[in-house]
Design a protein around this motif. Structure first.
Motif, PDB file in Angstrom:
ATOM      1  N   LEU A  77       0.851  -1.194   0.000  1.00  0.00           N
ATOM      2  CA  LEU A  77       0.000   0.000   0.000  1.00  0.00           C
ATOM      3  C   LEU A  77       0.890   1.249   0.000  1.00  0.00           C
ATOM      4  N   LEU A  78       0.354   2.329  -0.537  1.00  0.00           N
ATOM      5  CA  LEU A  78       1.170   3.530  -0.704  1.00  0.00           C
ATOM      6  C   LEU A  78       1.141   4.465   0.504  1.00  0.00           C
ATOM      7  N   GLY A  79       0.066   4.426   1.283  1.00  0.00           N
ATOM      8  CA  GLY A  79       0.011   5.280   2.463  1.00  0.00           C
ATOM      9  C   GLY A  79       0.300   6.729   2.118  1.00  0.00           C
ATOM     10  N   PRO A  80       1.231   7.367   2.847  1.00  0.00           N
ATOM     11  CA  PRO A  80       1.500   8.788   2.608  1.00  0.00           C
ATOM     12  C   PRO A  80       2.178   9.081   1.270  1.00  0.00           C
ATOM     13  N   ASP A  81       2.596   8.050   0.540  1.00  0.00           N
ATOM     14  CA  ASP A  81       3.181   8.258  -0.786  1.00  0.00           C
ATOM     15  C   ASP A  81       2.123   8.298  -1.886  1.00  0.00           C
ATOM     16  N   ALA A  82       0.871   8.075  -1.518  1.00  0.00           N
ATOM     17  CA  ALA A  82      -0.183   7.893  -2.529  1.00  0.00           C
ATOM     18  C   ALA A  82      -0.463   9.158  -3.318  1.00  0.00           C
ATOM     19  N   ILE A  83      -0.451  10.313  -2.660  1.00  0.00           N
ATOM     20  CA  ILE A  83      -0.835  11.538  -3.363  1.00  0.00           C
ATOM     21  C   ILE A  83       0.188  11.866  -4.451  1.00  0.00           C
ATOM     22  N   THR A  84       1.471  11.637  -4.175  1.00  0.00           N
ATOM     23  CA  THR A  84       2.501  11.859  -5.191  1.00  0.00           C
ATOM     24  C   THR A  84       2.357  10.863  -6.329  1.00  0.00           C
ATOM     25  N   ALA A  85       2.110   9.600  -5.988  1.00  0.00           N
ATOM     26  CA  ALA A  85       1.938   8.574  -7.010  1.00  0.00           C
ATOM     27  C   ALA A  85       0.733   8.873  -7.894  1.00  0.00           C
ATOM     28  N   ALA A  86      -0.358   9.351  -7.288  1.00  0.00           N
ATOM     29  CA  ALA A  86      -1.561   9.662  -8.065  1.00  0.00           C
ATOM     30  C   ALA A  86      -1.321  10.858  -8.976  1.00  0.00           C
ATOM     31  N   ALA A  87      -0.648  11.887  -8.472  1.00  0.00           N
ATOM     32  CA  ALA A  87      -0.356  13.058  -9.302  1.00  0.00           C
ATOM     33  C   ALA A  87       0.487  12.656 -10.505  1.00  0.00           C
ATOM     34  N   GLU A  88       1.480  11.808 -10.280  1.00  0.00           N
ATOM     35  CA  GLU A  88       2.322  11.343 -11.382  1.00  0.00           C
ATOM     36  C   GLU A  88       1.529  10.500 -12.369  1.00  0.00           C
ATOM     37  N   ALA A  89       0.666   9.615 -11.849  1.00  0.00           N
ATOM     38  CA  ALA A  89      -0.091   8.726 -12.728  1.00  0.00           C
ATOM     39  C   ALA A  89      -1.040   9.510 -13.629  1.00  0.00           C
ATOM     40  N   PHE A  90      -1.741  10.482 -13.066  1.00  0.00           N
ATOM     41  CA  PHE A  90      -2.662  11.282 -13.882  1.00  0.00           C
ATOM     42  C   PHE A  90      -1.890  12.164 -14.865  1.00  0.00           C
ATOM     43  N   ALA A  91      -0.756  12.729 -14.422  1.00  0.00           N
ATOM     44  CA  ALA A  91       0.046  13.564 -15.321  1.00  0.00           C
ATOM     45  C   ALA A  91       0.552  12.768 -16.515  1.00  0.00           C
ATOM     46  N   GLU A  92       0.901  11.512 -16.292  1.00  0.00           N
ATOM     47  CA  GLU A  92       1.367  10.665 -17.390  1.00  0.00           C
ATOM     48  C   GLU A  92       0.286  10.452 -18.443  1.00  0.00           C
ATOM     49  N   HIS A  93      -0.982  10.607 -18.033  1.00  0.00           N
ATOM     50  CA  HIS A  93      -2.093  10.489 -18.973  1.00  0.00           C
ATOM     51  C   HIS A  93      -2.519  11.851 -19.524  1.00  0.00           C
ATOM     52  N   GLY A  94      -1.695  12.863 -19.310  1.00  0.00           N
ATOM     53  CA  GLY A  94      -1.968  14.173 -19.883  1.00  0.00           C
ATOM     54  C   GLY A  94      -2.884  15.059 -19.075  1.00  0.00           C
ATOM     55  N   ALA A  95      -3.180  14.684 -17.823  1.00  0.00           N
ATOM     56  CA  ALA A  95      -4.080  15.485 -16.997  1.00  0.00           C
ATOM     57  C   ALA A  95      -3.358  16.694 -16.408  1.00  0.00           C
ATOM     58  N   THR A  96      -4.116  17.760 -16.196  1.00  0.00           N
ATOM     59  CA  THR A  96      -3.649  18.890 -15.402  1.00  0.00           C
ATOM     60  C   THR A  96      -3.997  18.595 -13.949  1.00  0.00           C
ATOM     61  N   VAL A  97      -2.993  18.572 -13.089  1.00  0.00           N
ATOM     62  CA  VAL A  97      -3.184  18.121 -11.708  1.00  0.00           C
ATOM     63  C   VAL A  97      -2.943  19.277 -10.742  1.00  0.00           C
ATOM     64  N   GLN A  98      -3.876  19.448  -9.810  1.00  0.00           N
ATOM     65  CA  GLN A  98      -3.712  20.412  -8.724  1.00  0.00           C
ATOM     66  C   GLN A  98      -3.825  19.665  -7.394  1.00  0.00           C
ATOM     67  N   VAL A  99      -2.930  19.991  -6.468  1.00  0.00           N
ATOM     68  CA  VAL A  99      -2.942  19.378  -5.140  1.00  0.00           C
ATOM     69  C   VAL A  99      -3.003  20.486  -4.099  1.00  0.00           C
ATOM     70  N   HIS A 100      -3.921  20.354  -3.140  1.00  0.00           N
ATOM     71  CA  HIS A 100      -4.046  21.333  -2.057  1.00  0.00           C
ATOM     72  C   HIS A 100      -4.106  20.611  -0.715  1.00  0.00           C
ATOM     73  N   PRO A 101      -3.573  21.240   0.338  1.00  0.00           N
ATOM     74  CA  PRO A 101      -3.666  20.632   1.673  1.00  0.00           C
ATOM     75  C   PRO A 101      -5.104  20.608   2.174  1.00  0.00           C
ATOM     76  N   SER A 102      -5.414  19.580   2.956  1.00  0.00           N
ATOM     77  CA  SER A 102      -6.755  19.462   3.547  1.00  0.00           C
ATOM     78  C   SER A 102      -6.635  18.854   4.944  1.00  0.00           C
ATOM     79  N   PRO A 103      -6.034  19.588   5.879  1.00  0.00           N
ATOM     80  CA  PRO A 103      -5.762  19.024   7.203  1.00  0.00           C
ATOM     81  C   PRO A 103      -6.995  18.973   8.102  1.00  0.00           C
ATOM     82  N   TRP A 104      -7.060  17.916   8.894  1.00  0.00           N
ATOM     83  CA  TRP A 104      -7.961  17.928  10.042  1.00  0.00           C
ATOM     84  C   TRP A 104      -7.348  18.860  11.085  1.00  0.00           C
ATOM     85  N   ARG A 105      -8.166  19.719  11.692  1.00  0.00           N
ATOM     86  CA  ARG A 105      -7.725  20.553  12.807  1.00  0.00           C
ATOM     87  C   ARG A 105      -8.640  20.230  13.978  1.00  0.00           C
TER      88      ARG A 105
END
Length: 360
Positions: free
Chosen positions: A265-293
């Protein structure tokens, strides 16, 4: 089979765990036993379900963490799990975290998403596939932020959770347009572009970090093949801040992150892996923080999160148990006294893939 329902108003689900104010359960047919695979209507076999008594205040909610100690009971059990069947998430845990999830999701991603959906050609409404929907919290958060008619296709492996997601779905979008729901039972790891034919959007919440790299690649390929964007929220980022701090914080966090990465399982590495995977398919990718407070107003959630967080760390590193037990008791006491604040870091991802013939 498939079932399309429209959420009803008023009432609650009687004598069952799940979201509060979930809608009139009497308007939904009693759930039927579900097959082990395939697509089913909203519902499931509840004959094996057990819920904790009100006195079980210290029991770990299954899904909040993997560490179930002697004397504690799982709060949800549909059937005997096979060796490759992951733990099921209890409605109690999903309900407990829903408010924190809603407050955390990145609103910055809504405007680019709305623009993309508004520019879909020849559409009188949108079709949204919610993967690993649980009790449907994503739909309850997102549908009121979108204009126009919406048809939600809710995917989950658990027919019990699908039942709650269907009856607790929102009735209308931001402009009062109708929202309808369809449920499908299946494995998101086997998702194909054909399964997303005609989709306007794919969503998921707290899903990426429990997937493998192959499963994330499959998800990205399916979205790209169908030409539909993806809004994937609340992936763990591997960082936690507790106030006041404790010398054991970093060691527990490190062990927890290692536990998240078990079995591929990717755990905390998943968001980077997903951004790379979608980018490889030509997607425009945006990532923003979403913390629990989490502060004194979220003490029940904080307490359950602490039990799961520390429990996973100890499962990964059993030699921590003696120190971790003392640590957990001190943290829980501070939580109960309103003296503990926690920031659990997550990330949200929006992938705007290139439109294809799958979107018309």
């Amino acid at each position: 089979m498939r079932k399309t329902v429209t959420a009803q108003s008023g009432g609650t689900i009687p004598a069952q765990p799940g979201p509060r104010d979930a809608g009139d359960a009497a308007a939904v047919a009693a759930p039927e036993p579900a097959p082990q695979s395939g697509i089913v209507s909203a519902g499931g076999d509840m004959s094996g379900v057990s819920v904790p008594a009100e006195s079980d205040a210290d029991a770990v909610i299954l899904g909040a963490g993997p560490d179930v100690r002697p004397g504690e009971r799982a709060t949800l059990r549909l059937r005997e799990a096979g060796p490759d069947d992951p733990p099921r998430y209890a409605p109690e845990w999903l309900e407990l975290r829903e408010g924190a999830d809603a407050a955390a999701r990145a609103h910055e991603l809504l405007d680019p998403l709305r623009i993309r959906l508004a520019n879909l050609p020849g559409r009188s409404g949108v079709v949204i596939h919610d993967l690993g929907c649980g009790t449907g919290s994503m739909g309850r958060w997102l549908a009121p932020h979108l204009d126009g008619a919406q048809h939600w296709v809710l995917h989950d492996r658990d027919p019990y959770l699908l039942h709650f997601a269907a009856v607790a779905s929102p009735r209308s979008g931001a402009d009062g347009s109708r929202v309808t729901v369809e449920t499908r039972r299946g494995d998101v790891g086997r998702l194909t572009p054909d399964a997303l034919a005609g989709a306007s959007l794919v969503t998921a919440s707290a899903l990426l970090d429990v997937l493998t790299r192959e499963e994330i690649d499959t998800l990205a390929a399916a979205c790209a093949g169908a030409g539909c964007p993806a809004l994937l929220t609340l992936s763990v980022a591997g960082r936690v801040e507790l106030t006041p701090s404790d010398p054991l914080d970093a060691e527990i966090a490190e062990a927890f992150n290692a536990h998240q990465r078990r079995s591929g399982l990717l755990g905390p590495d998943a968001i980077t892996a997903a951004a790379e995977a979608f980018a490889e398919h030509g997607a425009t990718v945006q990532v923003h923080p979403s913390p629990w407070r989490l502060g004194p107003g979220e003490s029940a959630l904080t307490a359950q999160w602490l039990r799961g967080w520390v429990g996973a760390a100890v499962e990964q590193r059993p030699e921590l148990r003696e120190r971790a037990d003392r640590y957990l008791q001190e943290r829980l006491a501070a939580c109960q006294a309103g003296e503990l604040r926690v920031v659990v870091h997550h990330s949200d991802l929006l992938a705007l893939v290139r439109p294809t013939g799958g979107v018309s």
